[in-house]
Design a protein around this motif. Structure first.
Motif, short mmCIF file in Angstrom:
data_model
loop_
_atom_site.label_atom_id
_atom_site.label_comp_id
_atom_site.label_asym_id
_atom_site.label_seq_id
_atom_site.Cartn_x
_atom_site.Cartn_y
_atom_site.Cartn_z
N THR A 148 -3.69 34.07 -34.05
CA THR A 148 -3.52 33.70 -35.46
C THR A 148 -2.27 32.86 -35.61
O THR A 148 -1.18 33.28 -35.22
N GLU A 149 -2.42 31.67 -36.20
CA GLU A 149 -1.27 30.79 -36.42
C GLU A 149 -0.58 31.22 -37.72
O GLU A 149 -0.62 30.54 -38.74
N ALA A 152 1.69 28.98 -40.09
CA ALA A 152 1.04 27.98 -40.92
C ALA A 152 0.63 28.54 -42.28
O ALA A 152 0.40 27.79 -43.23
N TYR A 153 0.52 29.87 -42.37
CA TYR A 153 0.11 30.49 -43.64
C TYR A 153 1.21 30.38 -44.70
O TYR A 153 0.93 30.50 -45.89
N ARG A 156 0.53 27.62 -47.13
CA ARG A 156 -0.70 27.90 -47.89
C ARG A 156 -0.46 28.95 -48.97
O ARG A 156 -1.13 28.95 -50.00
N GLU A 163 8.37 29.48 -42.94
CA GLU A 163 7.72 29.08 -41.68
C GLU A 163 8.64 29.17 -40.47
O GLU A 163 8.24 29.71 -39.42
N GLN A 190 1.01 23.84 -28.64
CA GLN A 190 1.85 24.31 -29.74
C GLN A 190 2.90 25.30 -29.24
O GLN A 190 4.09 25.20 -29.58
N GLU A 241 -5.77 30.14 -46.42
CA GLU A 241 -5.61 29.46 -45.14
C GLU A 241 -6.89 28.82 -44.63
O GLU A 241 -6.86 27.98 -43.73
N GLU A 303 -7.49 24.18 -41.33
CA GLU A 303 -6.64 23.47 -40.38
C GLU A 303 -5.76 24.40 -39.55
O GLU A 303 -4.96 23.92 -38.75
N SER A 304 -5.91 25.71 -39.73
CA SER A 304 -5.02 26.67 -39.04
C SER A 304 -5.78 27.55 -38.05
O SER A 304 -5.35 28.66 -37.77
N THR A 306 -6.80 28.73 -34.52
CA THR A 306 -6.42 28.64 -33.11
C THR A 306 -7.65 28.52 -32.22
O THR A 306 -7.57 28.03 -31.10
N GLY A 327 -6.44 22.05 -34.21
CA GLY A 327 -6.60 23.42 -33.75
C GLY A 327 -7.78 23.60 -32.81
O GLY A 327 -8.17 22.69 -32.06
#
Length: 415
Positions: A148-149, A152-153, A156, A163, A190, A241, A303-304, A306, A327
């Motif tokens: 889980t990225e 990036a949340y 959002r 971040e 990443q 997200e 867009e988030s 993985t 991603g």
């Protein structure tokens, strides 16, 4: 092998992390391994957490958790393996997201009593961080699965200043882990940029028996598309997200009907943003497979991701995909062969690529065949055997136990 799995999320809540773990547990049961699962409780009893606090939650978790005690709910066994629950609370407005309480010492006692050969830490962030620390103190190797990225949340959910702090947590966890498994090329690159070492690639399997073109339901299609409309569908959480609101650019496309499968905090808001769409709610098993196989085009705007398991499931069902070019989808979608990728944020491009497939029967059929063929070797047994290999590698790198359970120094500390 004795394997402890520390899961950031687990039953009764279904999501990508839980789905992967269920397949892993099934595989380990067939092998005859001994497994302990440590997971948050599934209790629906939780205090009210104001929205203002929820946004700042990552920064104040220790203070919040120190005063919270909750009921324990959820299955006590899965595939014959015991599940030990830690008290948890739900985020305000999003009860399916659980945050576990409990100290590193409590997790260490659970792991110490079980005496695992390796600890699998699934999508670690809060409970998973304690699992890594506890295992390190016991001298047990850890395999941390980056799934889980989370950083990036922050944008959002309206707190972009968080971040960097969230990335610091990710770095702490994965630098301390013996091995980190990444699901995609994007995720690997990443984490490399963030200075995280000892990365190994581990994707996700797909149930090619459960998800296949034979699940297509003509009666359902006749109900949803009585005038021969093309069904363009999304499957996943209805949360910020996932960017499901981007599908609003498709609501006025002639001859297309949107299908939205899933649930989440934005369900009612999305009903207003996507007039005319069919909201199927949460679906699973053969019911989900039936809906997915009945689509003409699968679309995923998030867009988030993985990895994005629902893309694989659509492909296994013989459905071409339109997804954002960031991603996990970069590895899954062979653009112009199994589907289309569009530039992140380019909603005109999203619309044009859906129109391209919805309006060309021959092209759509060719893409569908290629998509189906592309995932046939990605079964869960194959992927789980790869996971066992990663466990075995981590066991050759076993750290030393730390006397007295003292807090470990991060292995990346210099000097």
């Amino acid at each position: 092998m004795r394997i402890a799995i520390v899961a950031e999320s687990f039953l009764p809540h279904m999501n990508g992390v839980t789905n992967s773990l269920l397949h892993v547990l099934e595989h380990l049961a067939r092998r005859g391994d001994d497994v302990l699962v440590v997971a948050p409780s599934g209790s629906t009893v939780a205090p009210y957490v104001p929205d203002q606090l929820a946004g700042f939650l990552p920064a104040v978790l220790p203070a919040v958790l120190s005063s919270v005690v909750f009921e324990d709910e959820g299955p006590a066994q899965v595939h014959g393996f015991p599940v030990r629950r830690l008290p948890s609370f739900a985020l305000a407005g999003y009860p399916d997201v659980r945050v576990a309480a409990g100290t590193v010492g409590r997790v260490r006692r659970l792991l110490g009593d079980f005496a695992p050969d390796v600890v699998h830490v699934a999508s670690p962030f809060v409970l998973g961080w304690r699992g890594v620390l506890a295992a390190d103190q016991l001298g047990v190797p850890t395999v941390a699965v980056y799934q889980t990225e989370m950083p990036a949340y922050a944008t959002r959910y309206g707190v972009p200043w968080l971040e960097p702090r969230l990335w610091q947590r990710v770095q702490d966890i994965h630098r301390a882990a013996t091995l980190t498994l990444v699901p995609s090329t994007f995720a690997h690159d990443q984490l490399v940029k963030h200075g995280i070492p000892r990365l190994r690639r581990w994707g996700r399997g797909v149930d090619t028996t459960g998800f296949n073109p034979n699940r297509r339901d003509d009666a359902l299609r006749a109900e949803l598309a009585p005038n021969g409309e093309r069904l363009v569908g999304y499957v996943g959480r209805l949360a910020a997200e996932k960017q499901v609101e981007d599908l609003a650019v498709l609501t006025d496309v002639p001859g297309v009907r949107l299908v939205v499968v899933g649930s989440g905090p934005l369900k009612e808001a999305l009903r207003e943003r996507l007039p005319g769409a069919w909201f199927a709610g949460f679906r699973s098993g053969t019911d989900l497979a039936r809906v997915v196989a009945s689509l003409d085009v699968f679309v995923h705007p998030g867009e988030s991701e993985t990895f994005c398991q629902t893309i694989q499931e659509a492909m296994a069902s013989g459905v071409p995909v339109v997804a954002t070019g960031r991603g996990g989808p970069l590895d899954l979608v062979d653009s112009s062969r199994t589907g289309w990728l569009y530039r992140p944020g380019d909603l005109v491009g999203l619309r044009e690529r859906v129109l391209d497939l919805a309006g060309d029967d021959a092209k759509r059929a060719a893409f569908a065949r290629a998509a189906h063929a592309s995932v046939q070797q990605r079964t869960w047994p194959v992927l789980c055997d790869q996971l066992i290999g990663h466990y075995e590698e981590a066991m050759t790198m076993r750290p030393q136990a730390r006397p007295g359970g003292e807090r470990p120094m991060l292995r990346t500390r210099r000097g």
